[in-house]
Design a protein around this motif. Structure first.
Motif, PDB file in Angstrom:
ATOM      1  N   SER A  83      21.982  71.068  38.821  1.00 42.32           N
ATOM      2  CA  SER A  83      20.541  71.327  38.702  1.00 42.32           C
ATOM      3  C   SER A  83      20.001  72.048  39.927  1.00 42.32           C
ATOM      4  O   SER A  83      19.157  72.946  39.816  1.00 42.32           O
ATOM      5  N   GLN A  84      20.464  71.662  41.103  1.00 43.06           N
ATOM      6  CA  GLN A  84      20.021  72.329  42.332  1.00 43.06           C
ATOM      7  C   GLN A  84      20.346  73.816  42.284  1.00 43.06           C
ATOM      8  O   GLN A  84      19.556  74.661  42.714  1.00 43.06           O
ATOM      9  N   VAL A 100      14.662  67.440  40.283  1.00 41.23           N
ATOM     10  CA  VAL A 100      15.046  68.626  41.042  1.00 41.23           C
ATOM     11  C   VAL A 100      13.983  69.718  40.909  1.00 41.23           C
ATOM     12  O   VAL A 100      13.690  70.442  41.869  1.00 41.23           O
ATOM     13  N   ARG A 129      22.904  66.502  39.419  1.00 40.61           N
ATOM     14  CA  ARG A 129      21.975  66.952  40.458  1.00 40.61           C
ATOM     15  C   ARG A 129      22.485  68.210  41.143  1.00 40.61           C
ATOM     16  O   ARG A 129      21.712  69.137  41.428  1.00 40.61           O
ATOM     17  N   VAL A 167      17.052  63.689  36.115  1.00 41.16           N
ATOM     18  CA  VAL A 167      17.574  64.445  37.263  1.00 41.16           C
ATOM     19  C   VAL A 167      17.037  65.880  37.315  1.00 41.16           C
ATOM     20  O   VAL A 167      16.520  66.308  38.350  1.00 41.16           O
TER      21      VAL A 167
END
Length: 445
Positions: free
Chosen positions: A104-105, A156, A101, A152
């Protein structure tokens, strides 16, 4: 246990396309005939299109050897699977989710605004795909980590509707593997279906049933699978979007005499564990390292659980120890091979990684094994195979986003460029295109 290919004096760095052809001829990949599999999946997909839920049930009974009446996994089963998940396993998945995560952010892309002329603005907006079907394999191993890798980045990216499919398991009463269900629950996924193979891909692509037991058509399908899943994705491309056509997994290791042969052997075995068609390739200028790895393999293979599968993969035509003249030639060879996973275990690993343009993911140094990327590096393990890394990327937030241009011109900005538009329209013999501009400025052209 593993064949040796000697490229010393035979393959030189040159045009990438020429080198790719040479490398592919000398280090061929396993045969993965998707076209032949299309003949099998085509009638299955069309049957699901016409008969929907009943066809999915019948194919599940035929291929997974269990008939499932309720394809939609009940909420209670998801809750129970999470409650029963071993605390240590849960903790490991939570850390995997946290890392994926976070990466990915950082991949999220802001809208891009440009002004090619005063009063003329073009904005590229990034918007999420509205509904995605995520496929999680359930064959030789319950790849619950693939739930993390698919869900995930989609979350996101802001995908508002996510559904997961995984094959029903006879030993679990027709439900997908409980670890798969537990990770879905951990991620807040409530729409999960006990369906696998080509019928699952078709079910996502066409939709089936109605109400709470039905499944609405998706816009995009992601996730790895066997050759029939891949063939179904190819057949249905256009009806839906797909992430890729993933073939058997592969690892290439570029190493010099600073590499630890125990590490290299373990890494080759780790990918061979996936599938008898998995490719494990070592590229090195060091004959001493090659010999040490070859000597290390039998002992490690004998100790591993899936030794038969590993042995078949290592002995296949797709696996080899490849000798090269030097690291420069070795770098050119692995770049041309375009492996799904590329490890670089050399004295100058970080610098050499910067020379690679073709790889699904690059693992730098002795302390970055592929297994780390499979679970807890924060990177995604859904990656291009079969040399497709020369033109495709692995799964990421961008896989779930669409770019939309928003064009907003003022009257003055359009008038300033109107003559060019009219000229180009007439050059292409499309006068109505020009008229659509000139009609806005009567008597001014």
């Amino acid at each position: 246990m593993i064949r040796r290919v000697d490229l010393r004096g035979r393959v030189a760095a040159g045009e990438v396309s020429d080198l790719q052809a040479e490398v592919n001829a000398l280090v061929p990949r396993a045969v993965f005939d998707v076209e032949k599999a299309l003949d099998v999946v085509r009638p299955i997909c069309l049957d699901v299109r016409h008969r929907g839920l009943e066809a999915i049930r019948e194919y599940g009974e035929k291929f997974d050897h269990v008939r499932v009446e309720d394809i939609r996994v009940p909420a209670a089963a998801l809750k129970t699977a999470l409650e029963d998940l071993d605390p240590e396993v849960r903790s490991a998945f939570e850390e995997s989710i946290r890392r994926v995560r976070e990466v990915s952010q950082d991949e999220l892309t802001a809208d891009i605004a440009s002004e090619p002329a005063p009063g003329g603005r073009v904005t590229q907006r990034f918007v999420p795909v509205q509904r995605v079907g995520l496929y999680v394999p359930g064959g030789r191993a319950p790849l619950a980590s693939s739930v993390v890798m698919n869900v995930v980045p989609a979350q996101v990216a802001g995908v508002p509707s996510l559904a997961v499919a995984s094959p029903p398991q006879k030993e679990f009463g027709g439900l997908p593997h409980p670890t798969v269900l537990a990770v879905c629950a951990l991620l807040g996924i409530e729409e999960v279906y006990a369906m696998g193979g080509a019928q699952a891909i078709a079910g996502f692509a066409y939709g089936f049933g109605a109400g709470v037991t039905g499944c609405k058509k998706v816009n995009l399908i992601t996730g790895p699978g066997n050759i029939y899943v891949v063939a179904a994705k190819r057949f249905l491309l256009g009806e839906v979007g797909i992430d890729s056509e993933a073939g058997p997994t592969e690892i290439a290791v570029l190493a010099d005499d600073t590499a630890d042969p125990k590490h290299v052997a373990a890494d080759l075995i780790s990918q061979a564990e996936h599938d008898p068609m998995a490719a494990s390739v070592l590229v090195t200028p060091s004959e001493a390292l090659a010999a040490a790895v070859e000597a290390e393999l039998p002992g490690q293979v004998a100790q591993t659980k899936h030794r038969d599968r590993v042995t078949e993969a290592l002995q296949g035509q797709q696996s080899a120890v490849v000798l090269v003249d030097d690291l420069e030639q070795g770098t050119a060879v692995v770049d041309a091979y375009a492996a799904e996973h590329l490890e670089i275990q050399t004295a100058d690993a970080e610098e050499r990684a910067g020379l690679i343009t073709n790889a699904g993911a690059i693992f730098v140094g002795s302390w970055s094994p592929v297994s780390l990327g499979d679970y807890c590096a924060g990177s995604n393990h859904v990656l291009p195979t079969a040399g497709c890394a020369c033109h495709s990327s692995g799964l990421s937030v961008r896989s779930f986003l669409k770019a939309v241009h928003v064009i907003n011109y003022s009257r003055d900005a359009l008038q300033e460029v109107a003559g060019h538009v009219v000229t180009l329209a007439h050059a292409e013999d499309l006068p109505a295109h020009g008229a659509a501009v000139s009609v806005r400025f009567p008597g001014e052209q």
